[in-house]
Design an enzyme around this catalytic site. Structure first.
Site, PDB file in Angstrom:
ATOM      1  N   LYS A  65     -92.722 -13.227   0.686  1.00 17.16           N
ATOM      2  CA  LYS A  65     -91.331 -13.170   1.131  1.00 17.16           C
ATOM      3  C   LYS A  65     -91.126 -14.393   2.018  1.00 17.16           C
ATOM      4  O   LYS A  65     -91.701 -14.488   3.099  1.00 17.16           O
ATOM      5  CB  LYS A  65     -91.063 -11.889   1.918  1.00 17.16           C
ATOM      6  CG  LYS A  65     -89.663 -11.886   2.519  1.00 17.16           C
ATOM      7  CD  LYS A  65     -89.387 -10.694   3.413  1.00 17.16           C
ATOM      8  CE  LYS A  65     -88.179 -11.012   4.290  1.00 17.16           C
ATOM      9  NZ  LYS A  65     -87.847  -9.930   5.221  1.00 17.16           N
ATOM     10  N   GLY A  94     -82.127  -7.055  11.956  1.00 22.23           N
ATOM     11  CA  GLY A  94     -82.180  -6.152  13.097  1.00 22.23           C
ATOM     12  C   GLY A  94     -80.832  -5.733  13.668  1.00 22.23           C
ATOM     13  O   GLY A  94     -80.776  -4.992  14.638  1.00 22.23           O
ATOM     14  N   ALA A 126     -82.290  -7.316   5.033  1.00 24.38           N
ATOM     15  CA  ALA A 126     -81.857  -7.461   6.427  1.00 24.38           C
ATOM     16  C   ALA A 126     -80.430  -6.981   6.669  1.00 24.38           C
ATOM     17  O   ALA A 126     -79.548  -7.138   5.833  1.00 24.38           O
ATOM     18  CB  ALA A 126     -81.961  -8.902   6.919  1.00 24.38           C
ATOM     19  N   ASN A 164     -86.386  -2.578   7.628  1.00 24.45           N
ATOM     20  CA  ASN A 164     -87.477  -2.217   8.531  1.00 24.45           C
ATOM     21  C   ASN A 164     -86.959  -1.485   9.772  1.00 24.45           C
ATOM     22  O   ASN A 164     -87.236  -0.313   9.992  1.00 24.45           O
ATOM     23  CB  ASN A 164     -88.233  -3.487   8.935  1.00 24.45           C
ATOM     24  CG  ASN A 164     -89.495  -3.221   9.757  1.00 24.45           C
ATOM     25  OD1 ASN A 164     -90.139  -4.137  10.197  1.00 24.45           O
ATOM     26  ND2 ASN A 164     -89.862  -1.974   9.979  1.00 24.45           N
TER      27      ASN A 164
END
Lengths: 358, 268
Positions: free
Chosen positions: B99, B160, B187, B209
């Site tokens: 990635k 994030g 993302a 994530n």
């Protein structure tokens, strides 16, 4: 116990747990031997020397299980009591301070403070409210005049910290007074009732294994988590209690010590590498410190420390108890937060074992 | 009915890719990966001084999950740095999947499109299977395809932030114009509904994530995302209805006179 001969206890590992265990057990009528792979008076070796010595159950609750919080509360009370006893026994100061701790975030990261409160409430419910005080800029500066560039902060009144560089030598001096057998440069492995050294085996009534990462291979899933800290010296900026800076990616704590020193840390890297601090980490720590107060720019970096925290795969403390053997490990980033509570558990288990033998 | 995701000739039944950072513990991470049913997991070497250690307990633990490993070049700010890290990752994790991240801005971790194309070109030539983390710019995406990437991973929002699909117009353009390229939204996904939306729009998969790792209960959140991704995919395959301006009863309403029904039909 019949009292004819003293029960023989072996403690493997002279870090924080090993020392505290030896101290608590030496108050009973026992024959105690403490084995340490390195040097007990060198301020290097185990993770206990690298830590900043924070005892902060609330701040840590956000990253950990509620059980850690509950053990931490128990430890807080024990530390208050134990630090007094240690000072009486040694005549020296351990620099235990219960002045709370402060959390701040810069303007654009303000949601980190809210997120922190939300996670706390998620884990503690309404009881979280009474333990955290929201500070506006004025209230913050009143508590910590050096924190002028923040619009708000959180005050966790009940938290504490202890100066490990004072504490660890003081406990050692008491162990000497109490007649504990200290065996340095003795790398051992631990089995029930038996310590194996390079020179051969020795038998004991009970073996306590608190070797931290030294027990790797004997405890399933034990791993090291790298941490890096720096010690800076500044006459200009004075903090009065541990301060944590929240940021989406970098976490920083700054713990003031006597003589104008401040311990800052700490990175958390899934690695068992103990090589010196990286440029990246030192930049991150430095710039986060600088953002607390620009006058830190002229502070002097007097020391950097790197170590690996012993942790299990669930990051929870580990206790194993069988006849003749107690293993305690995996305190992870919570060494000073959890040690007294774990020591009490182990002392109880060892006492039970000795009673059953007779 | 089989509806597999094909990336670089390998097929997967899950359309959810997850990261391995930020979890409260490795054990919770493992349970979350299991609950997510992901078959591809990303991991980062960046700060772990890879040259020093072949035998890292944490990595060994992750290898045992049996997933396709997708090492990333998180935190790299130049193509050179990213290429070197990709080579090290290949050696340590024994995979040519990478990635590719080349970060152009420190604060919002926005990809650097120029460095990205440069690094992708070289890594493809070295035989890597490159999955680039890119912005939603059509021209950039075409350049990445030109240098040999077979899969693209446009962002939904900065890493994030949990903001979801910020520029749906651009994303829809990518989907329409690059209709035969596997596109993975990477993302910015913060909620399961946002993941569903991405799949409903026809994106092939999502990678996330923080939304799982930082949830108060990561394991259950992983399950929520698993269901959300499945739901979005099934919806996409089933053909979504078109939006209408007015309400229309799905069954004739007995109590409404027929001329009013006719009127309301006319209004559509």
């Amino acid at each position: 116990m019949t009292g004819k001969t003293k029960a023989r206890i072996a403690i493997a590992g002279g870090g924080l747990l090993g020392r505290l265990l030896a101290w608590r057990l030496s108050r009973r009528d026992l024959d105690i031997t403490l084995f340490e792979a390195g040097d007990l008076s060198a301020s290097e070796g185990g993770a206990c020397w690298t830590a900043a010595g924070m005892i902060s159950p609330l701040s840590e609750l956000v990253h950990s299980d509620k059980r850690v919080y509950l053990l931490g509360l128990q430890s807080l009370e024990l530390w208050s009591d134990w630090s007094r006893q240690l000072e009486q026994q040694s005549g020296r100061k351990v620099e235990y301070r219960r002045a709370g701790s402060i959390l701040v975030a810069h303007g654009k990261d303000r949601s980190e403070l809210l997120q922190f409160l939300r996670e706390l409430q998620g884990k503690l419910g309404e009881s979280a409210r009474g333990q955290v005080q929201l500070l506006d800029a004025n209230a913050l500066v009143e508590l910590e005049p050096a924190l002028q560039s923040f619009e708000q902060g959180l005050y966790l009144r009940g938290e504490a910290d202890i100066n490990n560089q004072c504490l660890l030598p003081i406990v050692l001096s008491i162990l000497r007074q109490q007649g504990v057998n200290l065996r340095e440069h003795s790398k051992v492995s631990c089995e029930a009732g038996q310590i194996s050294l390079a020179s051969g085996e020795e038998q004991f009534d009970c073996v306590i294994d608190c070797r931290g990462l030294g027990a790797k291979g004997q405890i399933e899933g034990l791993r090291g988590v790298r941490g890096e800290v720096m010690v800076v010296e500044s006459r200009e900026v004075v903090l009065h209690r541990p301060v944590r800076l929240l940021h989406p990616r970098y976490k920083l704590y700054a713990v003031p010590r006597s003589d104008g020193l401040t311990v800052i840390g700490a990175t958390e890297i899934e690695s068992e590498d103990r090589s010196p601090i990286s440029v990246r980490s030192s930049m991150e720590l430095s710039s986060a410190l600088y953002s607390l107060n620009p006058a830190f720019a002229e502070a002097r970096i007097v020391e950097t420390r790197v170590n690996c925290r012993p942790a299990t795969m669930d990051n929870m403390p580990y206790i194993h108890n069988e006849d003749g053997l107690v293993r305690v490990n995996g305190l992870y980033r919570h060494g000073y937060l959890l040690a007294p509570a774990m020591v009490e558990q182990v002392v109880n288990q060892v006492t039970q074992q000795l009673l059953q033998v007779v | 009915m089989s509806d597999l995701l094909t990336l670089y000739g390998k097929t997967f039944s899950s359309r959810l890719l997850v990261g391995t950072a930020l979890y409260p513990s490795p054990a919770i991470m493992r349970q979350s990966v299991q609950a997510s049913a992901s078959e591809i997991i990303t991991l980062s070497l960046r700060r772990q001084n890879p040259a020093q250690q072949r035998d890292n307990s944490f990595w060994n633990y992750i290898r045992e999950f049996g997933c396709q490993l997708l090492p990333n070049t998180a935190g790299c700010k130049s193509s050179r740095e990213a290429i070197e890290l990709a080579k090290m990752s290949q050696e340590i994790f024994q995979t040519d999947w990478i990635k590719l991240e080349v970060i152009g801005d420190d604060y919002n971790l926005q990809p650097d499109p120029f460095g990205l194309v440069e690094a992708a070109r070289e890594l493809v030539q070295l035989g890597f299977k490159v999955l680039p983390y890119c912005t939603d710019d059509l021209v950039l995406c075409r350049k990445l395809l030109d240098v040999g990437c077979e899969v693209l991973m446009p962002w939904g929002a900065p890493i994030g932030t949990g903001q979801g699909l910020l520029n749906k117009y651009n994303l829809q353009t990518l989907r329409d114009r690059l209709s035969d390229v596997p596109l993975i939204i990477d993302a910015g996904i913060g909620a399961p509904s946002q993941a569903t939306e991405a799949l409903e729009m026809g994106f092939d998969a999502v990678l996330l994530n923080t939304a799982i790792a930082k949830a108060q209960d990561p394991v259950r959140m992983a399950q929520a995302f698993k269901l959300a991704v499945e739901s979005g995919r099934i919806a996409f395959n089933s053909g979504l209805m078109l939006r209408r301006q007015t309400a229309s009863p799905s069954t004739p309403t007995l109590d409404m006179p027929f001329w009013q029904q006719a009127e309301s039909m006319l209004q559509e």
